[in-house]
Design a protein around this motif. Structure first.
Motif, mmCIF file in Angstrom:
data_model
loop_
_atom_site.group_PDB
_atom_site.id
_atom_site.type_symbol
_atom_site.label_atom_id
_atom_site.label_comp_id
_atom_site.label_asym_id
_atom_site.label_seq_id
_atom_site.Cartn_x
_atom_site.Cartn_y
_atom_site.Cartn_z
ATOM 1 N N VAL A 1 -1.312 11.948 10.149
ATOM 2 C CA VAL A 1 -0.537 10.974 9.356
ATOM 3 C C VAL A 1 -0.860 9.562 9.841
ATOM 4 C CG1 VAL A 1 1.788 10.101 8.909
ATOM 5 C CG2 VAL A 1 1.336 12.557 8.775
ATOM 6 N N LEU B 1 -2.270 13.251 3.212
ATOM 7 C CA LEU B 1 -0.823 13.287 3.445
ATOM 8 C C LEU B 1 -0.185 14.469 2.698
ATOM 9 C CD1 LEU B 1 -0.092 9.446 3.266
ATOM 10 C CD2 LEU B 1 0.017 10.880 5.297
ATOM 11 N N ASP B 2 -0.733 14.790 1.510
ATOM 12 C CA ASP B 2 -0.252 15.971 0.763
ATOM 13 C C ASP B 2 -0.452 17.227 1.609
ATOM 14 O OD1 ASP B 2 0.370 14.470 -1.440
ATOM 15 O OD2 ASP B 2 -1.478 14.952 -2.546
ATOM 16 N N PHE C 1 0.845 -1.197 0.000
ATOM 17 C CA PHE C 1 0.000 0.000 0.000
ATOM 18 C C PHE C 1 0.879 1.245 0.000
ATOM 19 C CE2 PHE C 1 -4.501 -0.988 0.676
ATOM 20 C CZ PHE C 1 -4.412 -2.363 0.767
ATOM 21 N N SER D 1 -7.459 5.142 -1.080
ATOM 22 C CA SER D 1 -6.031 5.432 -1.170
ATOM 23 C C SER D 1 -5.809 6.879 -1.629
ATOM 24 C CB SER D 1 -5.385 4.437 -2.135
ATOM 25 O OG SER D 1 -4.118 4.861 -2.489
ATOM 26 N N MET E 1 0.724 3.396 3.151
ATOM 27 C CA MET E 1 1.479 2.936 4.318
ATOM 28 C C MET E 1 2.975 3.223 4.152
ATOM 29 S SD MET E 1 0.377 1.859 7.057
ATOM 30 C CE MET E 1 1.430 1.880 8.490
ATOM 31 N N GLN F 1 -4.168 7.978 8.887
ATOM 32 C CA GLN F 1 -4.280 7.490 7.508
ATOM 33 C C GLN F 1 -3.927 6.007 7.383
ATOM 34 O OE1 GLN F 1 -5.845 9.491 5.508
ATOM 35 N NE2 GLN F 1 -5.720 10.910 7.224
ATOM 36 N N SER F 2 -3.261 5.457 8.405
ATOM 37 C CA SER F 2 -2.903 4.034 8.307
ATOM 38 C C SER F 2 -4.146 3.150 8.363
ATOM 39 C CB SER F 2 -1.888 3.634 9.369
ATOM 40 O OG SER F 2 -2.452 3.757 10.639
ATOM 41 N N TRP F 3 -5.290 3.718 8.780
ATOM 42 C CA TRP F 3 -6.531 2.936 8.743
ATOM 43 C C TRP F 3 -6.911 2.592 7.304
ATOM 44 C CZ3 TRP F 3 -8.147 0.536 12.823
ATOM 45 C CH2 TRP F 3 -7.823 1.043 14.080
ATOM 46 N N GLN F 4 -6.481 3.409 6.361
ATOM 47 C CA GLN F 4 -6.761 3.108 4.949
ATOM 48 C C GLN F 4 -6.127 1.774 4.586
ATOM 49 O OE1 GLN F 4 -4.528 3.154 1.991
ATOM 50 N NE2 GLN F 4 -6.284 2.586 0.761
ATOM 51 N N ASP F 5 -4.906 1.582 5.046
ATOM 52 C CA ASP F 5 -4.196 0.347 4.762
ATOM 53 C C ASP F 5 -4.885 -0.843 5.424
ATOM 54 O OD1 ASP F 5 -1.505 -1.244 4.331
ATOM 55 O OD2 ASP F 5 -1.914 -1.334 6.476
ATOM 56 N N ARG G 1 4.219 5.662 2.585
ATOM 57 C CA ARG G 1 4.378 7.101 2.800
ATOM 58 C C ARG G 1 4.306 7.447 4.294
ATOM 59 N NH1 ARG G 1 0.906 11.609 -0.462
ATOM 60 N NH2 ARG G 1 1.952 13.419 0.409
ATOM 61 N N ILE G 2 3.394 6.777 5.006
ATOM 62 C CA ILE G 2 3.245 7.034 6.446
ATOM 63 C C ILE G 2 4.510 6.620 7.195
ATOM 64 C CG2 ILE G 2 1.975 6.307 8.518
ATOM 65 C CD1 ILE G 2 -0.514 6.123 6.614
ATOM 66 N N ALA H 1 -6.488 9.198 1.239
ATOM 67 C CA ALA H 1 -5.402 9.177 2.226
ATOM 68 C C ALA H 1 -4.205 9.978 1.709
ATOM 69 C CB ALA H 1 -4.988 7.741 2.523
ATOM 70 N N HIS H 2 -3.900 9.806 0.415
ATOM 71 C CA HIS H 2 -2.766 10.551 -0.147
ATOM 72 C C HIS H 2 -3.014 12.058 -0.130
ATOM 73 C CE1 HIS H 2 0.256 7.697 -1.232
ATOM 74 N NE2 HIS H 2 -0.648 6.882 -1.748
#
Lengths: 131, 214
Positions: free
Chosen positions: B150, B97-98, A9, B90, A12, B153-157, A14-15, B93-94
Motif C-alpha cells: 500500500v 490496492l484492489d 490524487f 494511477s 493517495m 503505491q504512494s510513489w505514483q502520487d 485511498r492509501i 496503483a489502484h
C-alpha cells in the motif's frame, strides 16, 4: 472519529484511508475531497474531527485550506495534519505559521502516521485539560 | 567637446549613426532614430515568434512521434501524453490496492483459522498443528507485505506530481512566449490582439501565432 482526507490524487486518498483504517479508525467515518475548495464546503456543512490534507492541489492548495480553516470561527480549532511531498524549509515554516498540527513528508510509513496522530491527540488532550 | 574629439568618437560608429549625429534637421533625426529602433524590435519580434512556433511545434510533434511509436490512442500533443502517463500509473496503483483489499481478509481468515486449529490441537509433532503454525506465520508475513505494498503505491502520487509540474511548466513557457510575441508585436507597430489570459488550447495557440504571421 470523523476524518476528511484531502488530496487531488485518488491513489493517495485511498492509501491514507487504508492506513487510517489499519490504525483503527472507522472506514465509514472517513470522507474524501479532491481539493481545498471541495474540502472547505464539506467542513462547513458537516462536523469533522480532523483533516488530513495534501499541499499541492488545483483550485485551493492545502496551505490555503489550512488558512481558511483557521480564519473560520466555527472551524479554527480543527486539527489539521499535512501530508505532502513539499519538504523545503520555507514551506514547512509557512505551514507551522498557519497553525498546522502535524506535517508528514511523503513517502511515509504507517508508523510515522501513527506517531504524528498520537502527538496531535496528546497535545489536544493537554490543551483541553489546561483550558 | 572639441571637433577633433567628436571626429574620433564618430569614427567607430556606423555610417547611419554618424549621419544622424551630424544632421541639423531635428525632425529627420527623430524619424531616423525611430526607424532604427523599429528595425531592432522587428528582429526581436521575429526571433520570438520563431521561438514560440518552434516550441509549440515541438510540443505537438512529441505527441505525434510517440503516437507513431505504437502508443495505442492517438494523442494530439505532449501534454496529453503526460496526462495519459498519469492516468495509466494511477490505474496500475489502484489495481494493486484492489489486490490488497482482496487479499487482506484472506490473510486475516487464514490466521484466525490457524489459531482455531491450534486451540484445538497444539501438538508439536502432529502434522495438522505444524501446518497450522506455518499457516499463521505465512498469514502474518502476508499482512505485513500487503501494508508495505500500500505504501509503495504512494510513489505514483509523487511521480504524478512531478509530471504535473512539467505539464504546467510547458504551459507557462508557451504562454509567456506568446505574451512576449503579443507585446513585441504591438511595439513593432502591429495591432495587439485581445489579451489571452491563458493560452491553453491548441486552436488558441495556432490562432495567436498565425495572427502574427508565424
Amino acid at each position: 472519529m470523523k476524518i476528511l482526507v484531502v488530496d487531488d490524487f485518488s491513489t493517495m486518498r485511498r492509501i491514507v484511508r487504508n492506513l487510517l483504517v489499519e490504525l483503527g479508525f472507522s472506514n465509514p467515518l472517513i470522507q474524501e475531497a479532491d481539493d481545498g475548495n471541495a474540502a472547505l464546503t464539506m467542513l462547513k456543512a458537516n462536523a469533522f474531527d480532523m483533516v488530513v490534507t495534501d499541499w499541492n492541489m488545483p483550485n485551493m492548495t492545502g496551505i490555503e485550506l489550512l488558512q481558511a480553516i483557521r480564519a473560520e470561527p466555527k472551524l479554527k480549532g480543527l486539527p489539521v495534519l499535512m501530508v505532502t511531498a513539499e519538504n523545503n524549509r520555507e514551506q514547512i515554516i509557512a505551514a507551522a505559521q498557519a497553525g498546522v498540527n502535524g506535517y508528514i513528508v511523503k513517502p511515509f510509513t504507517a508508523i510515522t502516521l501513527k506517531e504524528k496522530l498520537d502527538k496531535i491527540f496528546e497535545r489536544l488532550a493537554a490543551s483541553g485539560a489546561s483550558a | 567637446m572639441t571637433a577633433t574629439m567628436t571626429a574620433v568618437l564618430n569614427d567607430g560608429l556606423p555610417a547611419e549613426v554618424r549621419a544622424l549625429l551630424d544632421s541639423t534637421d531635428g525632425a529627420a533625426f527623430e524619424q531616423a532614430l525611430d526607424s532604427m529602433v523599429r528595425q531592432r524590435e522587428q528582429h526581436l519580434f521575429r526571433a520570438l515568434g520563431v521561438l514560440a512556433r518552434d516550441l509549440h511545434g515541438a510540443v505537438c510533434r512529441l505527441g505525434s512521434d510517440l503516437a507513431n511509436e505504437g502508443v495505442p490512442e492517438s494523442m494530439t500533443d505532449a501534454r496529453n501524453y503526460l496526462a495519459e502517463v498519469l492516468d495509466m500509473s494511477s490505474k496500475a496503483a489502484h489495481r494493486s490496492l484492489d489486490f490488497v483489499d482482496r487479499m487482506r481478509p484472506e490473510a486475516e481468515a487464514l490466521s484466525a483459522n490457524a489459531v482455531a486449529v491450534l486451540d484445538f490441537n497444539s501438538s508439536e509433532t502432529d502434522p495438522a498443528a505444524v501446518l497450522a503454525r506455518q499457516a499463521q506465520v505465512f498469514a502474518n508475513a502476508c499482512a505485513e507485505g500487503l501494508n508495505d505494498m500500500v505504501l509503495v503505491q504512494s510513489w505514483q502520487d509523487l511521480a504524478g506530481q512531478r509530471v504535473k509540474k512539467v505539464v504546467s511548466f510547458i504551459e507557462s513557457v508557451e504562454s509567456s512566449l506568446l505574451e512576449l510575441v503579443r507585446l513585441t508585436g504591438a511595439l513593432a507597430g502591429r495591432e495587439a490582439p485581445v489579451e489571452v489570459a491563458k493560452v491553453a488550447s491548441q486552436d488558441e495557440v495556432d490562432r495567436l501565432l498565425s495572427e502574427f504571421g508565424f
